[in-house]
Structures are given as C-alpha cells and as structure tokens.
Design a protein around this motif. Structure first.
Motif, PDB file in Angstrom:
ATOM      1  N   GLU A  87     -13.372  -3.952   1.244  1.00 53.83           N
ATOM      2  CA  GLU A  87     -11.938  -4.049   1.522  1.00 53.83           C
ATOM      3  C   GLU A  87     -11.422  -5.459   1.224  1.00 53.83           C
TER       4      GLU A  87
ATOM      5  N   THR B  90      -6.660  -3.136   1.548  1.00 60.75           N
ATOM      6  CA  THR B  90      -6.972  -2.106   0.568  1.00 60.75           C
ATOM      7  C   THR B  90      -8.264  -1.385   0.955  1.00 60.75           C
TER       8      THR B  90
ATOM      9  N   LEU C 275       0.818  -1.209   0.000  1.00 65.28           N
ATOM     10  CA  LEU C 275       0.000   0.000   0.000  1.00 65.28           C
ATOM     11  C   LEU C 275       0.851   1.258   0.000  1.00 65.28           C
TER      12      LEU C 275
ATOM     13  N   TYR D 266      -8.221   2.912  -7.519  1.00 63.78           N
ATOM     14  CA  TYR D 266      -8.327   1.719  -6.687  1.00 63.78           C
ATOM     15  C   TYR D 266      -7.325   0.673  -7.159  1.00 63.78           C
ATOM     16  N   LEU D 267      -7.080  -0.319  -6.315  1.00 69.07           N
ATOM     17  CA  LEU D 267      -6.293  -1.478  -6.695  1.00 69.07           C
ATOM     18  C   LEU D 267      -7.247  -2.554  -7.197  1.00 69.07           C
TER      19      LEU D 267
ATOM     20  N   TYR E 184       1.738   2.088  -3.550  1.00 73.28           N
ATOM     21  CA  TYR E 184       0.527   2.529  -4.250  1.00 73.28           C
ATOM     22  C   TYR E 184       0.156   3.950  -3.861  1.00 73.28           C
TER      23      TYR E 184
END
Length: 782
Positions: free
Chosen positions: A707, A718, A267, A757-758, A270
């Motif tokens: 999540e 996430t 994270l 977003y991932l 990211y």
C-alpha cells in the motif's frame, strides 16, 4: 541469477552479456570461431551480484532485460532490484509525464528529482520533465549494456547533483571484434511496432572498432487508441587505441513525440473507472471539454548527446578523462478553454488577441475570453443560466449564450531548450603504505549549461470545428534563460589492511544558478547552491565463510537547488537551502558459483526538503500558473529499512531470483511528522523463475508492491498490487556459412494477469498502471 548462451569470441558477446551484471563468472574459452555447431554447445554463465564495495549496489541481469520488450524504455530494466520501484503509465514507457522511480523513499517524478542518473558515467543533465533528460532518451534498449543501481550511498565519483537517494548508471554496449549486421523488429498490442538495425564494423582501421544503429518505433495510447507515440533514434560508438591511449567516442540522437496520460485525482475518481484517465477521444467543439482532448496533451523532444573519452597511464597513475556535449529542444502542449485577454483594446472594440497578425509580449492577464460574436467582441452568458457541463460555470457552457455565439480557445506551448557541455577527469594511483595495498583516487566534474524556456499562446482557428491553431502566437507570456555552472571535485583513499579494506573520502559541489528574464531584467535572480565538504567512508571485510563479506558505508549526499525554483518572478529564494541526505549502509554479501545473496540495512536522514504545490489539481489546470505557490524548505524525511536479494541456480536449467524490501520513510516536518512519505511502499517483493536449455529460454517474474499513500496527510491509501511478466524465446543458429548467423524469436507479456492498479503517485493523485500487453520480437544477425 544465471543464464546460458552460446559462446562466440566477439567483443559484443562478451560485453553485452557480462556487463548486464556488475560481476560475471569467467567465461569458458572458445578458440575455434568457425565451428558453429561446437559453439552451440559452449555456455557462458552470467551471475548477478553486487560489486564488492562498501555500499549497497545491484545490477540488472540478462533475465530482467528479457522480461521487457525491445520497445520498453531502459528505466524498466531495474524494477525488480531491491529497494527500487519503477512506474510508467504507458506499456512501452513512451510517456515521461507518468513515469516515476522510487528508491528508499526518494522520488524521481514530476515533483521531485532526488535520484541521480548517469549514462556511461556522465551526467544526464537533470531528470525533470520540463527540459530534463532521462537515460531512456539517450539509449536504445538493444544498445543497453547494463544498469547498476547504487541505493543510497553511491560511489563518491558519481556525476550528479540530484543523487540524494542513490544513482542509476546506464552503460552502452561496446563494438564487436568482427563485422556483423543486426536487424530486429517488434510488433505488439496497441499498434506497437519497432524496427531496429545496427552495423558493427569490425576492425576497419588498426585497433579501431565501431557500431552504428538506427531505430523507429510507435505505439498508440492504450486507453482508446486515438493518439500515436513515435520515436526515432540514432546511436553510435567507436573505440580505438592510439599508442598507449584508449579512445572512446559516442553519440546519440533521439526525436520523440509522446502523448501523455492524465492523472486521476483521489481514490474516488479512480474507483469510478480504473481504466480511464479522463481524456477524450473526439473533438466536441466545446472548449471546456476539448481541453481534455487526448491529442492535445503532447510532448515533443529532441536530444543530441555525445562524448569523447581517453584512458591512459601517467607513470603509475591511471587517468580517465572525457568531454561531452548535450543539446535538448522540446515543446509541451496543452489546450486552455479560453483566449487570454492581455491587451486593453477599449470598451466595445474587438479583441486584438483574435487577430492572427498581432503578438503581445509579456504583460499579465486582464481577463479570459470564452465566447465572442462575429465582430470579435466578448459575450456574457444569459442571466441566471446554470451550466449543464460538469465542473463548469455558465461562461464556459455554449448553452448559456444566444445562438450565434462562437467559442474560442488556445494552444499553450511551453518551449524548452538546453545546451550543456562538460569535462570529467579521474585518476587512480595504486601504491603501498606500510606494506599494505593502498589506492588513492580523485577527480572533478565541470559542467556549464543554459536552459531557455518561453511560453506562447496560439488561438485555435475555429474551436467549434477542429483543433488547428494559428501559426502566429497572440501572446508570449514569458521568456527566460537559466545559466547554471557546476563544479564537483573529490578525493578518496582506500587501504587494504588484509582483514578488511577501509576507505575515506570527501567531495564538494559548487553550483551557481541564475535566471535572466528576457522581458524584464528586474526579475533576474541568482543563487549559490554550494555544498559543505561531503564526507564518505566505508569498509569491506571478508568473513571466515568463503564468499561471505561484511560491508558498511556512510555518505553525505547533496542535491543542488534546481533552476525551476527561480521561475516565478515574485519568488523569494534567499532563504532556500540545498537538500542534503546522510546515508548509512550496513550489510552482508555472499557470492559463490550458482548462489548469490545480499542483505542490507540502511538508515537515511533527509533534510531541507524543498516542496512545491502543483499547478494542476482536481478543480482544473492552472494554465497561467496564477496560483503556483512557492518553493520552501519543509523539514525532512527519515528512512530506514532492509533490502535483501538472492539468486540461486536450482539446476543446470532452472534458476530463481528473490528480492524483498522493507522500507519505512516518514516525514519529519511539523505538519506531517511521522506520516509515511507519499508514493513510498513499505513492502515490496519479487520472485522470478527462469529456465534455459540450449537455445530455448523462458521465465516468469512477479512483483508485489504494498500500500502507498496519495497524500502527505495519509488520508488516502492505495491498494497493494501484484504484477507478473512472462517471456519465452528461442535462438536458431546457422549450421553452415550462409548469410544468416542466427535468428532469435522472443515473446513477452507484461502484466500477465491484467492487474488494475495505480502506478506513479503525485500529491493527491496518481496515474493508472499499464494493462496487460504482449509483444513479439524477431532478431537476425548476419
């Protein structure tokens, strides 16, 4: 969900529209084909609902197809169905590296292949990245008839030995009754463009119809636009009736070049820049940086697939059988920032690996060559020098060498080839037992395939100026063949007792997997991956409320050991067991004109989960797979949850579709017991509003994904995300007997609000989700 389209008496109109759902309401008849003005007033209602079977199943609707562009892969059509999560890193699905599908905690991605996939009911030949083939390789989106998802407890006849968590069956359209020509062109952001043409022959011989299509498309990567993905596709289908035999023939050819996106690790990376995957647009002349040059991350794939099917009666028994052939060829490319030293050339001598005329076969690494002098001798960095390049030590930094040092690097090419052929046969016998309707069905699937894989390294001609490689490899690291033989056979009986239908069946897999090392026969391996008898049972019971039924099912699913488990030479596979899953479905299904709903509770026990440590991590890429780890059975997964869906016609023009998934998938192995399965969302929800009035249509669909965890230890979670898709279109029909029958214009925006977003999750990493992307399509029918 319901939509209205002008009624035309052609097989293509009936098949394309009605097959987009598993169940369709009867279409209103239209007897006069020549009165096109009247045809505009005729409507055909299409309702999405699950088939009346003893397990959960859903089908993509016409509206779900409209939410995607004609360039989008066939996989994206099922993302709104309950229990299903599809992530593709590229806006148009042109990157399998970043693609994943998740159903009930089971994954189909780089690491795992736990979801079955079939094309017109025929095995797709595995879905793994290296040598596998997903349905999007076979089918052009315009030729997609429908997609059915059987979550968990799939049909007993499903032709897949990966179907632990369900099966996706993609079907192709049927030919039209009348001759017609369809042309479609799409333009979109990121230099996206596609041209598609299909010719329907009509009846060109007695009871014989066919169609043939060609398409070509391309789009740039959305990060910086420095790489262009391309895909050329040809496809065709023919149906004929000879006596009492219905024949179907199909072929597909696909040639794709895909530039892959890189995953981001953790994270923290990211959040530093949620719009960049770490790959670079320009060539720098520094190999440590140029290994992340975007144009060097590329996959090339060709697929040729075809089948011939026959349906006929033997007395009172319906028989369906087919033979098929599939050929796959491709290359995956990377750019190691060094040349591998594999030949002992003696102290002070130049490296033979830098001689473009010589090739070493087999062997192992003696060292790595980073910088050389004009004589081709390795150089060492200046003592005490500290690299100024992040993540690199002194031997990788040109600033740590004397002037005149020349960088060297490689092109690593992994070559995949596969040839497979198979035969399927099924029978259905309808009879009575003690006055009750009884159906006995059975069949088998046999497939023989061989996957070949070899890897070679090519020296970059001049790493300081450009990326061009030598045509002759300096090293072929390995070459191996994987013969695999599969036999699946099943039997099932269904009895209609009036108050309910009951079914009981069993199937079995016999799978032989081998490795034949082309350099050293001592590395050959062989493993049997046979299943026990896999039981299947279920019931469907109509309830007193008209249109309402109760269903329940149990199935023992199985995934054979993959040939990739045998790849490493020092791997002990004697203790590895195939993966299994016991699936239970219990639910309610309600269906009436204009209103359909389903509610399913499921419970799954997944055992003998096979895991593998990735060859790539945050510290760099293990190009030689020196620390590849090993495959081991690491316990299992327990999944349970609820899937619900509803579609309702609010009025003659408006409809709404809602789905919700509550999923709890946790690890059962000792180390991570009780932790949530990485990449699985506990909550997902979809709300879609669709509008249709005469020849105009529009819709907005929104999906919420809760999540998810990036790791098995559940230390990185996430954020949830919400993605919306919008579409609008209109069809214009000719009022005379001119050359053009209709013109359809449609405009699509995916990820309307540009959510960050991932998407796809891999252990410790994830791929950035695709940004907002708009596309315009025009389709002409002559």
């Amino acid at each position: 969900m319901k939509t209205y389209v002008p009624m035309k008496q052609s097989l293509i109109a009936l098949s394309v529209l009605s097959a987009l759902s598993a169940t369709s309401l009867p279409a209103m008849a239209q007897d006069n084909q020549n009165q096109k003005a009247e045809e505009k007033e005729q409507m055909e209602a299409i309702v999405v609902t699950g088939r009346s079977v003893s397990y959960a199943n859903n089908a993509a609707s016409a509206e779900m197809k409209k939410q995607q562009t004609s360039m989008t892969s066939a996989l994206a059509m099922v993302d709104n169905l309950p229990g299903v999560l599809v992530n593709e890193g590229d806006p148009f699905g042109s990157d399998e590296w970043s693609t994943s599908i998740s159903i009930r905690g089971f994954q189909l991605d780089l690491e795992s292949q736990q979801i079955g996939m079939t094309v017109d009911g025929i095995s797709n030949g595995n879905s793994n990245y290296g040598g596998g083939t997903k349905a999007s390789r076979y089918i052009d989106t315009e030729n997609l008839r429908g997609t059915e998802v059987s979550q968990g407890t799939s049909d007993i006849s499903s032709r897949s030995n990966e179907a632990l968590g369900g099966t996706l069956n993609f079907t192709t359209i049927r030919p039209a009754y009348e001759e017609q020509f369809t042309v479609s062109t799409t333009i979109g952001e990121h230099n996206a463009q596609k041209v598609y043409a299909r010719y329907d022959t009509g009846e060109f011989a007695k009871d014989t119809f066919a169609w043939f299509s060609l398409s070509s498309q391309q789009n740039d990567d959305y990060m910086d636009g420095s790489a262009t993905n391309t895909r050329d596709h040809a496809e065709g289908k023919i149906i004929s009736r000879l006596g009492d035999v219905d024949l179907t023939g199909y072929f597909s050819y696909d040639d794709a070049q895909e530039y892959t996106y890189q995953r981001v690790y953790g994270l923290e990376q990211y959040e530093q820049n949620p719009n960049w995957d770490g790959l670079n647009e320009n060539w720098t002349g520094i190999p440590q940086k140029d290994q992340y040059w975007r144009e060097g991350w590329v996959t090339e794939r060709e697929n040729l697939f075809g089948y011939l099917k026959a349906d006929f009666m033997l007395g009172e028994v319906d028989v369906s059988t087919n033979v098929y052939y599939h050929e796959n060829e491709g290359i995956g490319k990377w750019l190691p920032p060094y040349v591998v030293d594999v030949t002992e050339d003696g102290a002070g001598n130049s490296h033979s690996e830098l001689d473009s005329s010589s090739t070493a076969y087999g062997g192992s690494e003696l060292g790595k060559i980073y910088f050389v002098n004009s004589d081709g001798q390795s150089l060492t960095p200046n003592p005490g020098c500290e690299s100024s390049i992040a993540g690199a030590d002194a031997k990788m930094d040109p600033g740590c060498y004397e002037q005149g040092a020349m960088p060297v690097s490689s092109h690593r090419h992994t070559h995949y080839e596969k040839q497979r052929y198979g035969v399927n046969a099924d029978f259905v016998w309808d009879t009575t037992v003690a006055g009750m309707a009884n159906t006995l069905r059975g069949g088998f699937w046999y497939e023989d395939y061989q996957r070949d894989e070899y890897r070679d390294f090519h020296k970059t001609i001049d790493a300081s100026t450009n990326a061009r490689p030598e045509s002759n490899p300096y090293w072929v690291q390995y070459s191996r063949e994987f013969p695999v033989e599969t036999l699946m056979y099943y039997i099932e009986d269904e009895l209609d007792a009036g108050f309910a239908k009951f079914r009981l069946g069993a199937k079995k897999f016999d799978v032989e997997v081998s490795k034949e090392d082309q350099f050293n026969p001592e590395n050959n391996l062989e493993v049997s991956s046979d299943s026990d008898a896999l039981l299947s049972a279920g019931f469907v019971a109509p309830l007193p409320v008209r249109g309402l039924e109760l269903f329940g099912g149990y199935a023992e699913n199985f995934a054979a050991i993959k040939d990739s488990v045998l790849e490493d030479n020092d791997r002990d596979v004697s203790s590895i067991e195939p993966e299994t899953a016991d699936n239970i479905d219990l639910g309610l299904r309600y269906s009436t004109p204009g209103f359909n709903a389903s509610l399913t509770y499921y419970d799954i026990t997944f055992e003998n989960r096979i895991t593998f440590i990735s060859v790539e991590d945050a510290d760099g890429i293990d190009y030689l797979e020196e620390a590849a780890g090993s495959y081991v059975n690491t316990g299992g997964v327990e999944s349970s949850g609820i899937e619900a869906s509803l579609d309702y016609n609010i009025s003659n023009n408006w409809s709404v579709y809602v789905s919700y998934t509550k999923n709890d998938s946790t690890y059962e192995d000792e180390e991570f017991r009780g932790n949530t399965v990485l990449g699985s969302a506990q909550d997902m929800a979809v709300v879609s509003f669709d509008y249709t009035k005469e020849d105009f249509y529009a819709g907005l669909s929104t999906k919420y994904v809760g999540e998810r965890y990036l790791d098995q230890a559940n230390t990185q979670e996430t954020d949830s995300y919400v993605v919306s898709d919008f579409y609008i279109g209109k069809t214009l029909y000719s009022d005379n007997d001119g050359a053009i029958d209709s013109l359809e214009l449609s405009f699509t925006i995916n990820n309307v609000f540009d959510e960050e977003y991932l998407g796809t999750i891999a252990p410790g990493a994830g791929w950035i989700g695709a940004p907002r992307t708009a596309a315009l399509n025009a389709k002409l029918i002559f």
